[in-house]
Scaffold this motif. Structure first.
Motif, short mmCIF file in Angstrom:
data_model
loop_
_atom_site.label_atom_id
_atom_site.label_comp_id
_atom_site.label_asym_id
_atom_site.label_seq_id
_atom_site.Cartn_x
_atom_site.Cartn_y
_atom_site.Cartn_z
N ASN A 336 -48.90 -58.43 -6.21
CA ASN A 336 -47.34 -58.06 -6.44
C ASN A 336 -47.07 -58.18 -5.42
N LEU A 337 -46.15 -59.06 -4.23
CA LEU A 337 -45.58 -58.88 -3.28
C LEU A 337 -44.96 -57.77 -2.93
N LEU A 338 -44.72 -56.84 -3.88
CA LEU A 338 -43.49 -55.49 -3.50
C LEU A 338 -44.30 -55.07 -3.54
N MET A 339 -45.73 -55.07 -4.14
CA MET A 339 -46.43 -53.78 -4.39
C MET A 339 -47.69 -53.87 -2.90
N HIS A 340 -48.24 -55.37 -2.55
CA HIS A 340 -48.64 -55.64 -0.95
C HIS A 340 -47.73 -55.36 -0.14
N SER A 341 -47.03 -55.27 -0.18
CA SER A 341 -46.03 -54.76 1.09
C SER A 341 -45.67 -53.30 1.11
N ARG A 342 -45.87 -52.72 0.52
CA ARG A 342 -45.55 -51.21 0.38
C ARG A 342 -46.80 -50.20 0.40
N GLU A 343 -48.40 -51.27 -0.18
CA GLU A 343 -49.70 -51.15 0.56
C GLU A 343 -49.51 -51.01 1.83
N THR A 344 -49.75 -51.88 2.48
CA THR A 344 -49.35 -52.59 3.90
C THR A 344 -48.53 -52.15 4.45
N ALA A 345 -46.82 -50.98 3.99
CA ALA A 345 -46.53 -50.53 5.43
C ALA A 345 -47.16 -48.70 5.35
N ASN A 346 -48.34 -48.62 4.16
CA ASN A 346 -48.41 -47.33 3.88
C ASN A 346 -50.53 -47.61 5.10
N LEU A 347 -50.31 -48.72 4.95
CA LEU A 347 -51.99 -48.88 5.63
C LEU A 347 -51.82 -48.65 7.44
N CYS A 348 -49.71 -49.12 7.45
CA CYS A 348 -49.43 -49.25 8.39
C CYS A 348 -49.23 -48.01 9.61
N ALA A 349 -49.06 -47.17 8.61
CA ALA A 349 -48.46 -45.99 8.85
C ALA A 349 -49.67 -44.40 9.08
N VAL A 350 -50.51 -45.20 9.03
CA VAL A 350 -52.06 -44.20 8.19
C VAL A 350 -52.33 -44.96 9.79
N MET A 351 -52.47 -46.03 10.20
CA MET A 351 -53.31 -46.60 10.97
C MET A 351 -52.90 -45.88 12.64
N ALA A 352 -51.15 -46.17 12.57
CA ALA A 352 -51.09 -45.96 13.76
C ALA A 352 -50.03 -44.59 13.89
N ALA A 353 -50.30 -43.75 12.81
CA ALA A 353 -50.59 -42.33 13.19
C ALA A 353 -51.85 -42.08 13.92
N GLU A 354 -53.61 -41.80 12.81
CA GLU A 354 -54.54 -42.42 13.97
C GLU A 354 -54.46 -43.23 15.57
N LEU A 355 -53.92 -43.77 16.07
CA LEU A 355 -53.24 -44.77 16.97
C LEU A 355 -52.49 -43.86 18.27
N GLY A 356 -51.44 -42.73 17.42
CA GLY A 356 -50.84 -41.99 18.18
C GLY A 356 -49.77 -43.26 18.93
N LEU A 357 -49.14 -44.07 17.30
CA LEU A 357 -48.50 -45.20 17.96
C LEU A 357 -46.92 -44.76 16.66
N ASN A 358 -45.71 -45.82 16.72
CA ASN A 358 -44.10 -45.18 16.27
C ASN A 358 -44.21 -45.44 14.51
N VAL A 359 -45.48 -44.16 14.35
CA VAL A 359 -45.16 -44.79 12.63
C VAL A 359 -44.63 -45.06 11.94
N LYS A 360 -42.65 -44.78 12.11
CA LYS A 360 -41.69 -45.34 11.68
C LYS A 360 -41.44 -46.68 11.25
N LEU A 361 -42.20 -47.56 12.69
CA LEU A 361 -41.80 -48.64 13.52
C LEU A 361 -43.04 -49.73 12.98
N ALA A 362 -44.38 -48.84 12.70
CA ALA A 362 -45.10 -49.50 11.87
C ALA A 362 -44.81 -49.64 10.60
N LYS A 363 -44.80 -48.58 9.97
CA LYS A 363 -44.24 -48.97 8.92
C LYS A 363 -43.27 -49.90 8.12
#
Length: 521
Positions: A336-363
């Motif tokens: 499902n494309l929405l589930m894939h996009s939500r999952e990608t957004a959450n993954l981006c937020a976690v990875m951006a937080a680990e790297l010290g980047l803008n979490v909201k922009l990545a999500k």
């Protein structure tokens, strides 16, 4: 006659006597009232005089009190003004004293500086003398060294500089190589650590969506109503919804077949309402389908709004919110494309937080990276470029636009979050259970890609890589020129586009190189 006259005379006399008596009584009463009125008026005048006197005294007293208050306020104001004047005078006197002290100190400092300056001038003269003597000794020493080494001072200096320069370059290259290798090892190790932590911290469902929806019926009699006379009802439903209705021997069930989940949902809800209503004919079918489509559009908007609220994304344009809702009814290889996009957004937020980047922009970029897959109109652009175009149109941040367009390497990555979006998209789509494709079909598609390229003259080898997203074609340098390589890449891409069915896009890379190899024995 005489008694009558006499009676009249007596009556007249009595009348006159009564009138006179009445006047006397009235005069007496009037006089008494006048006297009472005069007495009352005198009393009122006396009371008025007394009250006027009282009021006069009260006003005089108030005036005196007001005067006393004004005088006190004036005296207070005068005292305050005098106090401020005194304070200002004291400050001025203090400033004058301080200025005099500073002036005296400055004069003293000037005298001391003059003395120091004289002493410094004497020392400078001594230093200049010493420097002159040192220069003479140095020149003498250089002449002796030149005589011994048969080299001038400039030649010796040039040789020394060249030697030091060569040694510094060697050490710098060695150090640079060590730093690069160490950085690569640490970067790879840290990257693996971040990716593993990100995957572990994000829980994802493993669900697969089909392209067929089963519509259950209470009895097989309803199948005849849905088909209609000479099949007019079923044709009307298929024309209005764009979904194929498969009516077979399956008991109490009809299959709704379409690659578009949104159309299947409209068809399912429309059939449900038609069966519940019992009135099934072409006009009613068009009315129900149109009403269902409008209601589903409202539902799509609600799904988009709920999604952005749950992810904590704010300020998203309403058209982008609607496209996010449409993702709920779109799938890619069963995911499902929405589930894939939500999952990608959450993954981006976690990875951006680990790297010290803008979490909201990545999500935000992770949620919107596939909006090009749900356009309102068909277009020849790939979904990544179309998504970037839509995001730019609706005022998204340039970093988000670049991340969307570059997540399949179709644009140059210009921001730090762009590779994060690409990595998280791959993580979400490649994890076990996320997507499905029959192995034989996948292998056949890869093989067809390679065979298509190898059919061209001058092609030595062809490799389909990245799950069929890129085709690497290696040509023989003696048979294919550089200009022919460009033409060959274009022709292969056009042939793939016209003859093959594939998801997303396929990048065709033609590689031509000339190698000259000899062996020294």
């Amino acid at each position: 006659m005489e008694p009558t006259v006499l009676s009249i005379i007596i009556g007249a006399v009595s009348l006159i006597a009564g009138v006179i008596a009445g006047k006397l009584i009235f005069a007496k009463n009037t006089k008494k009232q006048v006297e009472e009125a005069e007495l009352q008026s005198q009393t009122i005048l006396k009371e008025a005089e007394l009250r006027a006197e009282t009021i006069k005294k009260e006003k005089l007293l108030e005036a005196k009190e007001k005067f006393v208050q004004l005088k006190a306020d004036h005296d207070k104001e005068v005292l305050e003004r005098n106090r401020k004047i005194n304070e200002a005078e004291n400050r001025i006197k203090q400033k004058e004293v301080s200025a005099n002290q500073k002036e005296a100190a400055l004069d003293k400092q000037i005298k001391e500086n003059e003395a120091i300056k004289e002493n410094l001038n004497r020392q400078i003269e001594v230093v200049n003398q010493k420097r002159t003597e040192l220069e003479k000794h140095q020149e003498e020493h250089i002449r002796r060294l030149e005589k011994i080494s048969n080299l001038t001072a400039d030649e010796a200096k040039a040789q020394l500089i060249e030697s030091l320069k060569h040694e510094a370059q060697t050490q710098a290259l060695s150090l640079q190589q060590e730093i690069i290798e160490d950085a690569k090892q640490k970067a790879n190790k840290e990257a693996r650590k971040i990716v593993i932590q990100t995957i572990q911290r994000t829980a994802a469902e493993q669900t697969i969506e089909n392209t067929v929806t089963v519509f259950n019926l209470e009895s097989d009699e309803i199948k005849g109503q849905i088909i209609g006379r000479e099949g007019r009802n079923i044709r009307a439903i298929e024309a209005a919804t764009g979904v194929d209705l498969i009516v077979d021997d399956t008991p109490e069930a009809i299959l709704l077949s379409s690659f578009d989940p949104l159309r299947r949902e409209i068809a399912r809800l429309s059939l449900q309402r038609l069966v519940a209503d019992g009135r099934i004919h072409p006009a009613r079918i068009e009315e129900v389908v149109d009403k269902t489509r409008r209601q589903l559009e409202e539902q799509v908007m609600e799904i988009g709004e709920r999604t952005v609220i749950e992810l904590g994304i704010h300020g998203l344009h309403k058209e982008l919110v609607r496209m996010v809702g449409r993702m709920r009814f779109r799938s890619s290889y069963g995911q499902n494309l929405l589930m894939h996009s939500r999952e990608t957004a959450n993954l981006c937020a976690v990875m951006a937080a680990e790297l010290g980047l803008n979490v909201k922009l990545a999500k935000r970029a992770g949620l919107l990276h596939d909006i090009g897959k749900v356009p309102d109109e068909e277009t020849e652009l790939s979904h990544a470029l179309l998504g970037a175009k839509l995001a730019e149109k609706y005022g998204e941040n340039p970093a988000v636009v670049n991340a969307i367009g570059a997540h399949h390497d179709e644009m140059e990555m210009q921001y730090v979050i762009s590779p994060i979006i690409q990595a998280c998209d791959a993580i979400s789509g490649a994890r076990p259970g996320a997507r499905r494709e029959i192995m034989q079909q996948y292998l056949q598609r890869i093989k067809d890609l390679e065979n298509l390229a190898q059919a061209y003259q001058g092609v030595e080898k062809a490799y389909a890589i990245q799950a069929g997203r890129e085709l690497r074609v290696i040509v023989e340098a003696d048979k294919v020129t550089d200009n022919e390589s460009d033409k060959l890449s274009f022709e292969i891409a056009q042939k793939i586009q016209t003859e093959m069915t594939y998801p997303g896009q396929i990048k065709v890379t033609v590689i031509r190189e000339k190698r000259a190899v000899n062996v020294a024995r």
